[in-house]
Design a protein around this motif. Structure first.
Motif, PDB file in Angstrom:
ATOM      1  N   PHE A  89       0.818  -1.238   0.000  1.00  0.00           N
ATOM      2  CA  PHE A  89       0.000   0.000   0.000  1.00  0.00           C
ATOM      3  C   PHE A  89       0.845   1.279   0.000  1.00  0.00           C
ATOM      4  O   PHE A  89       0.309   2.372   0.071  1.00  0.00           O
ATOM      5  N   GLU A  90       2.172   1.139  -0.032  1.00  0.00           N
ATOM      6  CA  GLU A  90       3.020   2.311  -0.001  1.00  0.00           C
ATOM      7  C   GLU A  90       3.996   2.267  -1.165  1.00  0.00           C
ATOM      8  O   GLU A  90       4.739   1.288  -1.295  1.00  0.00           O
ATOM      9  N   PRO A  91       4.090   3.235  -2.062  1.00  0.00           N
ATOM     10  CA  PRO A  91       3.228   4.411  -2.111  1.00  0.00           C
ATOM     11  C   PRO A  91       1.832   4.045  -2.638  1.00  0.00           C
ATOM     12  O   PRO A  91       1.629   2.962  -3.160  1.00  0.00           O
ATOM     13  N   TYR A  92       0.934   4.994  -2.506  1.00  0.00           N
ATOM     14  CA  TYR A  92      -0.462   4.792  -2.905  1.00  0.00           C
ATOM     15  C   TYR A  92      -0.589   4.402  -4.379  1.00  0.00           C
ATOM     16  O   TYR A  92       0.044   5.015  -5.243  1.00  0.00           O
ATOM     17  N   ARG A  93      -1.402   3.400  -4.628  1.00  0.00           N
ATOM     18  CA  ARG A  93      -1.853   3.072  -5.987  1.00  0.00           C
ATOM     19  C   ARG A  93      -3.322   2.721  -5.902  1.00  0.00           C
ATOM     20  O   ARG A  93      -3.747   2.057  -4.929  1.00  0.00           O
ATOM     21  N   ALA A  94      -4.078   3.121  -6.897  1.00  0.00           N
ATOM     22  CA  ALA A  94      -5.538   2.960  -6.820  1.00  0.00           C
ATOM     23  C   ALA A  94      -5.967   1.498  -6.765  1.00  0.00           C
ATOM     24  O   ALA A  94      -6.888   1.145  -6.015  1.00  0.00           O
ATOM     25  N   ASP A  95      -5.296   0.627  -7.530  1.00  0.00           N
ATOM     26  CA  ASP A  95      -5.773  -0.765  -7.615  1.00  0.00           C
ATOM     27  C   ASP A  95      -5.672  -1.527  -6.292  1.00  0.00           C
ATOM     28  O   ASP A  95      -6.661  -2.118  -5.840  1.00  0.00           O
ATOM     29  N   PRO A  96      -4.488  -1.536  -5.642  1.00  0.00           N
ATOM     30  CA  PRO A  96      -4.439  -2.252  -4.358  1.00  0.00           C
ATOM     31  C   PRO A  96      -5.370  -1.645  -3.305  1.00  0.00           C
ATOM     32  O   PRO A  96      -6.052  -2.385  -2.572  1.00  0.00           O
ATOM     33  N   GLY A 102     -12.466  11.282   2.307  1.00  0.00           N
ATOM     34  CA  GLY A 102     -12.093  12.667   1.978  1.00  0.00           C
ATOM     35  C   GLY A 102     -12.027  12.856   0.464  1.00  0.00           C
ATOM     36  O   GLY A 102     -11.520  11.989  -0.244  1.00  0.00           O
ATOM     37  N   GLY A 103     -12.525  13.975  -0.004  1.00  0.00           N
ATOM     38  CA  GLY A 103     -12.514  14.263  -1.444  1.00  0.00           C
ATOM     39  C   GLY A 103     -11.161  14.789  -1.899  1.00  0.00           C
ATOM     40  O   GLY A 103     -11.074  15.825  -2.557  1.00  0.00           O
ATOM     41  N   THR A 104     -10.097  14.056  -1.543  1.00  0.00           N
ATOM     42  CA  THR A 104      -8.740  14.414  -1.967  1.00  0.00           C
ATOM     43  C   THR A 104      -8.463  13.749  -3.310  1.00  0.00           C
ATOM     44  O   THR A 104      -9.297  12.991  -3.817  1.00  0.00           O
ATOM     45  N   HIS A 105      -7.268  13.959  -3.844  1.00  0.00           N
ATOM     46  CA  HIS A 105      -6.924  13.260  -5.098  1.00  0.00           C
ATOM     47  C   HIS A 105      -7.035  11.752  -4.894  1.00  0.00           C
ATOM     48  O   HIS A 105      -7.570  11.035  -5.730  1.00  0.00           O
ATOM     49  N   THR A 106      -6.519  11.282  -3.752  1.00  0.00           N
ATOM     50  CA  THR A 106      -6.541   9.844  -3.478  1.00  0.00           C
ATOM     51  C   THR A 106      -7.976   9.344  -3.310  1.00  0.00           C
ATOM     52  O   THR A 106      -8.377   8.349  -3.916  1.00  0.00           O
ATOM     53  N   ALA A 163     -12.408   5.839  -4.661  1.00  0.00           N
ATOM     54  CA  ALA A 163     -13.756   5.632  -4.101  1.00  0.00           C
ATOM     55  C   ALA A 163     -14.690   4.946  -5.104  1.00  0.00           C
ATOM     56  O   ALA A 163     -15.468   4.056  -4.747  1.00  0.00           O
ATOM     57  N   GLY A 164     -14.586   5.325  -6.350  1.00  0.00           N
ATOM     58  CA  GLY A 164     -15.435   4.728  -7.383  1.00  0.00           C
ATOM     59  C   GLY A 164     -15.171   3.241  -7.556  1.00  0.00           C
ATOM     60  O   GLY A 164     -16.053   2.470  -7.912  1.00  0.00           O
ATOM     61  N   ARG A 165     -13.922   2.830  -7.304  1.00  0.00           N
ATOM     62  CA  ARG A 165     -13.562   1.411  -7.439  1.00  0.00           C
ATOM     63  C   ARG A 165     -14.200   0.566  -6.351  1.00  0.00           C
ATOM     64  O   ARG A 165     -14.198  -0.640  -6.408  1.00  0.00           O
TER      65      ARG A 165
END
Ligand code: FAD
Length: 339
Positions: free
Chosen positions: A83-90, A110-114, A119-121
């Motif tokens: 989980f480090e660094p952030y990736r959307a799939d994991p 939170g409505g951040t970039h991350t 969230a949609g996934r």
């Protein structure tokens, strides 16, 4: 609400607890996480359910502890180097599995970039829907989340309901709620922290972060003082920059100034930018469009500098100075420096 809506395949009664995603990157927690935790308490008080903090990352025990010290009843942690660094799939795969397994009734992110990225996934496979860019939340007596967000260019506040499915998911705009205090004296029982199995598969790790380029890192949502520029400065930022320096303020902007490329988009205030709540907000050459006001109307003292005495910004200002910014700003800066 015990009905199972036709075709939904779920029983709403199986779902309980309010989850707040605690977003951290290399040990640093995004402030919106604590804002959501504080606001989440109001929902769980009404529902009589638990407030659960969800932490995904690597070496996150300290973050889990802080979540409990800030009011979470329980913490779920998924701790793994993947989980480090952030990736959307994991992230998406892990979060999705936890939602399917544990069935929260409300999930706040939170409505951040991350947050916006993954969230949609989680929402799509759960057929849950996702209310994005929410600025107000509440629950009714049936546990139905009332997620409010600006619509029609900010002219109205729409209430979005998710009646037939669970969980009820929302991404929340950073800065609209206040974070609570941390209470380091809270006694933490071992059984309130649950480590969950990491379920990420090889197919979730096909992307690789090769390089990380950090741009403008200013977080205007945390600023105590802000000097914001608009189209009226016509690209001449120097007077505002000097005033900001004299005030110890961060620089921000209207969308018009960002669109012109005078200032980074991360500093935009308003409906499609950030929501700020500084103690002092100085608006220079900003007309006061509703979409801008929406991002700064929680500020303490507002000072507007504008050469049009009829500019709408003056209706939202505690002090108004009618004049050319190129003259007014240096005079203010000089006065401040003399003090
Ligand atoms: P203008 O409206 O052009 O105002 C410039 C002001 O400068 C005028 O009042 C003028 O009198 C004054 N001025 C001119 N010369 C001088 C001078 N020499 N000295 C002093 N004053 C001077 N806008 C945002 O800011 N943030 C958002 O997040 C945002 N989101 C939007 C979302 C949607 C869906 C839409 C439709 C619009 C959004 N907008 C947003 C745009 C918004 O509607 C306005 O167009 C924008 O805020 C105008 O920016 P401004 O006040 O800098 O420019």
């Amino acid at each position: 609400m015990s009905e199972t809506p036709a075709g939904s395949g779920i029983d709403i009664d199986d779902y309980e607890d309010v989850w707040v995603f605690i977003e951290e990157h290399a040990g640093e927690v995004m402030p919106v996480s604590w804002e959501l935790l504080e606001e989440g308490k109001k929902l769980t008080d009404k529902l009589g359910q638990d407030l659960v903090a969800l932490v995904i990352g690597e070496d996150i025990d300290d973050v889990a502890e802080e979540a409990l010290e800030r009011g979470a009843d329980r913490v779920l942690i998924a701790d793994d180097p993947v989980f480090e660094p952030y990736r959307a799939d994991p992230y998406g795969a892990q979060f999705r599995a936890m939602v399917e397994d544990r069935k929260p009734t409300i999930v706040l992110i939170g409505g951040t970039h991350t947050g916006r990225d993954f969230a949609g996934r989680v929402a799509v496979p759960a057929h849950a829907g996702l209310t994005a860019d929410v600025t107000e939340i509440d629950v009714d007596e049936d546990g139905l989340l009332q997620a409010r967000r600006p619509a029609f260019g900010g002219d109205i506040l729409a209430t979005i309901l998710c009646e037939d499915h669970r969980p009820q998911m929302a991404t929340i705009r950073p800065g609209v709620f206040e974070a609570g205090e941390r209470d380091a004296d809270v006694e933490i029982d071992d059984d309130v922290i649950t480590s969950v199995d990491v379920v990420v598969e090889e197919s979730d790790t096909l992307s690789e972060v090769l390089e990380r380029e950090v741009g403008d890192t200013a977080d205007i949502t945390e600023a105590e003082r802000i000097v914001a520029v608009g189209a009226g400065v016509e690209g001449d930022l120097e007077p505002a920059v000097e005033l900001a320096e004299a005030l110890g303020a961060d620089l921000a902007a209207s969308r018009a100034a960002v669109d012109e490329g005078w200032i980074d988009g991360s500093r935009q205030v308003g409906q499609t930018g950030k929501t700020v709540r500084p103690e002092l907000y100085v608006a220079i050459g900003i007309s006061g469009a509703i979409q801008h006001i929406e991002g700064m109307n929680k500020s303490g003292t507002v000072i507007a500098i504008n050469n049009d005495p009829n500019a709408p910004i003056f209706e939202h200002a505690d002090y108004g100075i009618v004049g050319d910014f190129a003259t007014v700003c240096p005079e203010l800066t000089e006065t401040l420096r003399e003090r």
